[in-house]
Scaffold this motif. Structure first.
Motif, PDB file in Angstrom:
ATOM      1  N   LYS A   1       0.843  11.648   2.140  1.00 25.12           N
ATOM      2  CA  LYS A   1       0.618  10.790   0.701  1.00 25.12           C
ATOM      3  C   LYS A   1      -0.465   9.497   0.406  1.00 25.12           C
ATOM      4  CE  LYS A   1       4.630  12.472  -1.891  1.00 25.12           C
ATOM      5  NZ  LYS A   1       5.728  11.645  -2.089  1.00 25.12           N
ATOM      6  N   ALA A   2      -0.083   8.627   1.261  1.00 30.42           N
ATOM      7  CA  ALA A   2      -0.400   7.381   1.519  1.00 30.42           C
ATOM      8  C   ALA A   2      -1.831   7.801   1.897  1.00 30.42           C
ATOM      9  CB  ALA A   2       0.251   6.689   2.425  1.00 30.42           C
TER      10      ALA A   2
ATOM     11  N   TYR B   1      -4.099  -5.678  -7.729  1.00 26.27           N
ATOM     12  CA  TYR B   1      -2.374  -4.823  -7.745  1.00 26.27           C
ATOM     13  C   TYR B   1      -2.052  -3.606  -8.663  1.00 26.27           C
ATOM     14  CZ  TYR B   1       1.277  -2.584  -5.038  1.00 26.27           C
ATOM     15  OH  TYR B   1       2.722  -1.414  -4.284  1.00 26.27           O
TER      16      TYR B   1
ATOM     17  N   LYS C   1      11.352  11.109   3.091  1.00 25.12           N
ATOM     18  CA  LYS C   1      10.473  11.209   2.535  1.00 25.12           C
ATOM     19  C   LYS C   1       9.382  10.171   2.930  1.00 25.12           C
ATOM     20  CE  LYS C   1      10.531   8.408  -1.912  1.00 25.12           C
ATOM     21  NZ  LYS C   1      10.989   7.223  -2.298  1.00 25.12           N
TER      22      LYS C   1
ATOM     23  N   TRP D   1      -4.003   9.758  -0.303  1.00 28.29           N
ATOM     24  CA  TRP D   1      -4.423   8.456  -2.361  1.00 28.29           C
ATOM     25  C   TRP D   1      -5.637   7.524  -2.035  1.00 28.29           C
ATOM     26  CZ3 TRP D   1      -3.659   3.403  -2.530  1.00 28.29           C
ATOM     27  CH2 TRP D   1      -3.786   2.742  -3.534  1.00 28.29           C
TER      28      TRP D   1
ATOM     29  N   ILE E   1       0.873  -1.363   0.295  1.00 27.68           N
ATOM     30  CA  ILE E   1       0.035  -0.457   0.482  1.00 27.68           C
ATOM     31  C   ILE E   1       0.875   1.071   0.353  1.00 27.68           C
ATOM     32  CG2 ILE E   1      -2.168   1.428   1.439  1.00 27.68           C
ATOM     33  CD1 ILE E   1      -2.491  -1.537   2.593  1.00 27.68           C
ATOM     34  N   PHE E   2       2.230   0.827   1.602  1.00 29.19           N
ATOM     35  CA  PHE E   2       2.746   2.965   1.197  1.00 29.19           C
ATOM     36  C   PHE E   2       3.677   2.795  -0.221  1.00 29.19           C
ATOM     37  CE2 PHE E   2       2.411   2.414   5.153  1.00 29.19           C
ATOM     38  CZ  PHE E   2       2.057   3.515   5.400  1.00 29.19           C
ATOM     39  N   ALA E   3       3.765   1.423  -0.594  1.00 27.39           N
ATOM     40  CA  ALA E   3       4.582   1.317  -2.218  1.00 27.39           C
ATOM     41  C   ALA E   3       4.170   2.005  -3.373  1.00 27.39           C
ATOM     42  CB  ALA E   3       4.709   0.279  -2.408  1.00 27.39           C
ATOM     43  N   VAL E   4       2.684   2.394  -3.450  1.00 25.55           N
ATOM     44  CA  VAL E   4       1.750   3.555  -4.289  1.00 25.55           C
ATOM     45  C   VAL E   4       2.212   4.730  -4.395  1.00 25.55           C
ATOM     46  CG1 VAL E   4       0.056   3.526  -4.704  1.00 25.55           C
ATOM     47  CG2 VAL E   4       0.593   1.386  -4.469  1.00 25.55           C
ATOM     48  N   SER E   5       1.870   5.401  -2.885  1.00 26.96           N
ATOM     49  CA  SER E   5       2.943   6.429  -2.966  1.00 26.96           C
ATOM     50  C   SER E   5       4.207   7.199  -3.106  1.00 26.96           C
ATOM     51  CB  SER E   5       2.304   7.778  -2.146  1.00 26.96           C
ATOM     52  OG  SER E   5       2.579   7.030  -0.644  1.00 26.96           O
ATOM     53  N   ALA E   6       5.265   5.424  -2.014  1.00 30.70           N
ATOM     54  CA  ALA E   6       6.695   5.790  -1.776  1.00 30.70           C
ATOM     55  C   ALA E   6       6.729   5.150  -2.714  1.00 30.70           C
ATOM     56  CB  ALA E   6       6.429   6.039  -0.529  1.00 30.70           C
TER      57      ALA E   6
ATOM     58  N   PHE F   1      -7.976   4.113  -2.821  1.00 28.55           N
ATOM     59  CA  PHE F   1      -8.021   2.832  -2.615  1.00 28.55           C
ATOM     60  C   PHE F   1      -9.731   2.582  -1.199  1.00 28.55           C
ATOM     61  CE2 PHE F   1      -5.918  -1.264   0.173  1.00 28.55           C
ATOM     62  CZ  PHE F   1      -5.375  -1.707  -0.875  1.00 28.55           C
TER      63      PHE F   1
ATOM     64  N   SER G   1       6.389  11.198   3.416  1.00 26.25           N
ATOM     65  CA  SER G   1       5.005   9.906   2.705  1.00 26.25           C
ATOM     66  C   SER G   1       4.090   9.120   3.224  1.00 26.25           C
ATOM     67  CB  SER G   1       5.517   8.533   2.168  1.00 26.25           C
ATOM     68  OG  SER G   1       6.663   8.830   1.624  1.00 26.25           O
TER      69      SER G   1
ATOM     70  N   TYR H   1      -6.966  -1.142  -7.867  1.00 27.95           N
ATOM     71  CA  TYR H   1      -6.456  -0.414  -6.514  1.00 27.95           C
ATOM     72  C   TYR H   1      -8.319  -1.136  -5.632  1.00 27.95           C
ATOM     73  CZ  TYR H   1      -2.416   1.587  -7.518  1.00 27.95           C
ATOM     74  OH  TYR H   1      -1.121   1.607  -8.218  1.00 27.95           O
TER      75      TYR H   1
END
Ligand code: ATP
Ligand code: MG
Lengths: 272, 260, 263
Positions: free
Chosen positions: C45-46, C228, C38, C49, A134-139, C54, C42, C233
């Motif tokens: 951001k997550a 994925y 970062k 997003w 899940i985090f990989a999508v934004s990071a 999601f 993140s 999503y």
């Protein structure tokens, strides 16, 4: 002394616990039988596969050798995996400590405790690998997503473990301080934390062992790098079982050292 | 022929010292013998050498004329079933019911197969029930042992030993974990078994007054050696001091209160 | 005065430990090339997003039957692997526990086997097993079996030694045969703990099975991976919802069982 004829035993009353245990055992047995019928083997010939496994295991354990990475690269990979495990344990412990104070029933208000416990139950229910993805999508795939995802699960686990350790603290000693006019911070700092400390340490250490394993898995399944990724490459790309053996030994050595330390910690605690 | 004959028994747990250091005595049928001594004297070790829960280092132990130290594995099972044993911590399976624990005493008489599956005859169950009535636990036969009081547990332990039809009963500190009331009931039961059924009783006791009151004969042990062997009437204060060494002071105080 | 010294020294020790952890964390950040800034960026951001993309939408709900079927497949793999490993593990634990072993050599062998199977991670086992069993449910089953087996042997060996040593002595004293001692004393004494550990491992293995599924191309893990990677999503989030419900359900059932069984 001979008994009167035909005396009989009283009837045995129903025992819920034993009945439930038998039921569970039977249920699991039936589920397992069903499981075997449902377990598909992908058309692999079982006899061949088992004998191949025996060959592979022999190669893996008795003829390990590096091929695509050097010894120093292996050590760096191992360092990355250990580092991921360590970092996520530290982050998890910090978050875990704070939120455990908010969810231990003997020091936190009930509504807050219910809220935090419910939230962490959901966090824990999601497998770590999915958190990372899940985090990989934004990071992006890599250490940032891995650290964040693993920290989430790690914190969820430690909140629960720490909170239970806090709840085990003797209620009398909290009451004694409260009677002396101590405020919440005093109670946390002088009674709850010191009394729970041995338990906190052993939970944290246990979680570090888990996080080390998880870090391997994240390398293999979620592009987090480290020795897990090397293994993934050796297994899926180079098809090199001897190199897998070298990686397996590297993992084993570190894990066994951790286990020995954990056992030492435990005996030291019980002797106190 | 004595029921129990112990000759020059030595036991070392590895290391240079001996937990038992040349112990000898004989016990006749129907005796009630108390073994007393300070903590670590070797009382528990001695008792366990009798049914070979612990193997002796040297010397011989015979029960009913059979040499325990030399008997084969199957012979040992046959021998053990005629020797009942009760323990300080009762050693019951707490998850199982009272009657199931008592029936465990029959396992020495069973084939491996029926013992493994716990197949007991109706007669054996009835006998267990009678014994439980005799020790005053007829109400609790289906209760789990974990839910009983200490005194009740020890009586289950006694019933488990009695269902073996033993000729000899070994008791390792049977009342050390009990309050005075429960202790008296247990000791009275042991006396009753000894007098009415003629079963020989050998009991490790920590309380000198209990040994005096119930035993025909007292054996004093210190540092693995027998330092006294005789009737309670000969157990003088000096001898108690000899047996207990530095522990004697406290004991004497307790005894003094008792006699005052 | 002395107690003051002692307190000072204790503070100093605690301070040093924290300093050590801080330094080690810094080293770990460097080694793993973790970008702290970062990392913090993140998280929001997550969250943003996720709230935008999601969540299960109406279209993804059509995939629910398929997701549930895959979830079931994963559950069955996890349960089957756990129960088999628990059973075999119990036997090996009996052979290895100090209180029940036939010979001390068995203890050493059992301990070594348990350590090997437990300490090689489940993902590593999967990768190793892929060589001979290919991408199939059976590979995942074996990987879970191995790790669970190692865990059960270690835990049950401890349980046997801690909880049944007394009763084993008592039954030996009655002349019971070795097998009767095990069925009449060790098994009843350890059964509640055994059931409890088995339930615990089922819970753990459902999560692990998801991971193993990604590696072996089976079950719910594989399905998630497919959605994925195809950037679907909404469907992926539905998979997560199903997993959460399944895990929470099984956790609460097994907690309830544990309460009754352990009393
Ligand atoms: N399993 C063992 N391994 C090594 N040494 C042992 C063992 N069991 C007993 N000992 C030692 O043997 C000596 C005698 O012990 P034993 O338990 O027979 O004494 P005891 O008279 O029953 O003491 P207590 O009154 O405390 O029960 C002690 O020094 C003890 O430390
Ligand atoms: Mg003793």
């Amino acid at each position: 002394m001979t008994p009167p004829t035909q005396m009989s035993l009283p009837r045995r009353p129903f025992d819920r616990s034993i009945a439930l245990m038998r039921f569970i055992v039977v249920l699991l047995f039936v589920l397992t039988l069903y499981g075997f019928t449902a377990l598909e083997t992908g058309g692999v010939n079982m006899a061949d596969a088992w004998s191949m496994l025996a060959d592979n295991a022999a190669t893996l354990f008795f003829r390990p050798a590096l091929a695509n990475v050097t010894v120093s690269e292996l050590l760096v990979s191992l360092g990355v995996t250990i580092g991921l495990g360590f970092l996520t344990t530290v982050f998890g412990a910090v978050i875990g400590f704070g939120l455990a104070l908010a969810s231990a029933l003997n020091i936190a208000p009930v509504w807050l405790s219910v809220l935090v416990k419910g939230f962490t139950a959901i966090v824990r229910a999601i497998p770590t690998v999915l958190w990372v993805l899940i985090f990989a999508v934004s990071a992006g795939l890599g250490s940032v997503a891995a650290v964040l995802g693993m920290t989430f699960h790690s914190a969820g686990y430690l909140i629960k473990a720490y909170a239970e350790s806090f709840e085990d603290v003797d209620a009398g000693s909290i009451e004694a301080l409260r009677a002396g006019g101590a405020d919440w911070w005093h109670i946390v700092g002088q009674v709850v934390t010191p009394s729970a400390m041995p338990a906190l340490i052993s939970w944290t250490f246990l979680r570090f062992e888990i996080n080390f394993s998880t870090a391997i898995a994240m390398g293999a399944a979620a592009g987090a790098g480290g020795i897990g990724f090397d293994m993934f490459m050796a297994s899926g790309f180079y098809l090199n079982i001897r190199e897998m053996g070298a990686f397996t030994y590297a993992i084993l050595i570190f894990a066994v050292i951790m286990e020995l330390i954990a056992t030492r910690l435990q005996t030291r605690q019980t002797h106190r | 022929m004595p029921v129990l004959h112990v000759e020059n028994v030595r036991k070392s747990y590895g290391g240079s010292s001996f937990a038992l250091d040349g112990v000898s005595f004989s016990i006749e049928k129907g005796e009630f013998v108390a073994i007393i001594g300070p903590s670590g004297a070797g009382k528990s070790t001695l008792l366990r050498c009798i049914n070979r829960l612990i193997a002796v280092t040297s010397g011989t132990v015979s029960v009913d004329g059979t040499d325990v130290t030399k008997v084969s594995n199957s012979g040992l099972r046959i021998l053990r079933r005629t020797v009942g044993m009760i323990f300080q911590h009762y050693n019951l399976v707490n998850r199982l019911t009272v009657i199931e624990n008592v029936l465990h005493g029959r396992l020495g008489y069973k084939s491996s197969l029926s013992g493994t599956f716990g197949l007991f005859s109706h007669a054996e169950k009835m006998r267990a029930y009678e014994l439980l009535q005799a020790v005053g636990l007829s109400e609790q036969i289906y209760q789990r042992c974990g839910q009983l009081s200490g005194g009740q547990k020890q009586r289950v332990g006694i019933a488990r030993a009695l269902i073996q039809d033993p000729t000899l009963m070994l008791c390792d500190e049977p009342i050390a974990s009990l309050d005075p009331n429960a202790a008296k009931i247990v000791m009275d039961t042991l006396r009753d078994i000894n007098q009415r059924l003629g079963i020989t009783v050998v009991a490790n006791l920590h309380q000198v007054h209990a040994a005096r009151e119930y035993a025909h004969r007292i054996i004093g042990v210190n540092a693995g050696k027998v330092v006294f062997d005789g009737p309670p009437s000969l157990l003088t204060l000096e001898i108690i001091q000899q047996i207990y060494g530095s522990e004697a002071q406290d004991l004497m105080l307790a005894e003094g209160e008792l006699h005052a | 005065m002395r107690s003051f010294d002692f307190l000072m020294r204790q503070r100093l020790a605690v301070g040093l430990v924290f300093l050590g952890i801080l330094i080690a964390s810094y080293v770990a950040v460097v080694v793993t090339e973790y970008d702290v800034v970062k990392g913090f960026q993140s998280i929001p951001k997550a969250v943003i997003w996720s709230s935008e993309n999601f969540y299960p939408d109406e279209k993804s709900l059509k995939r629910l039957p398929k997701i549930i079927a895959k979830m079931q497949e994963t559950l069955v793999t996890a349960v089957t692997a756990t129960t088999c490993a628990a059973f075999v593990g119990f036997l090996v634990a009996i052979l290895g526990a100090n209180a029940t072993r036939p010979h001390w050599v068995f203890s050493i062998v059992s301990r070594a086997i348990a350590s090997l199977f437990r300490n090689v991670d489940v993902s590593a086992w999967s990768l190793i097993l892929l060589f001979s069993f290919g991408q199939s449910m059976f590979t995942g089953y074996l990987a879970l079996f191995f790790v669970t087996f190692g865990f059960m042997v270690r835990m049950l060996m401890e349980t046997i030694d801690l909880s049944s040593a007394d009763t084993i002595e008592a039954l030996r004293a009655t002349g019971a045969s070795p097998s009767a001692v095990i069925t009449q004393s060790v098994i009843p004494t350890c059964m509640p703990q055994f059931v409890s550990w088995t339930l615990f491992m089922i819970e753990t293995n459902i999560r692990s099975a998801t991971l193993v599924g990604i590696l072996t191309g089976t079950g719910i893990g594989n399905l998630f991976d497919i959605y994925y990677k195809s950037l679907n999503y909404h469907a992926a989030s539905l998979v997560i919802v199903v997993i959460v419900i399944a895990v929470l359900l099984i956790e609460s059932v097994s907690n309830a069982i544990r309460r009754v069984v352990l009393q």
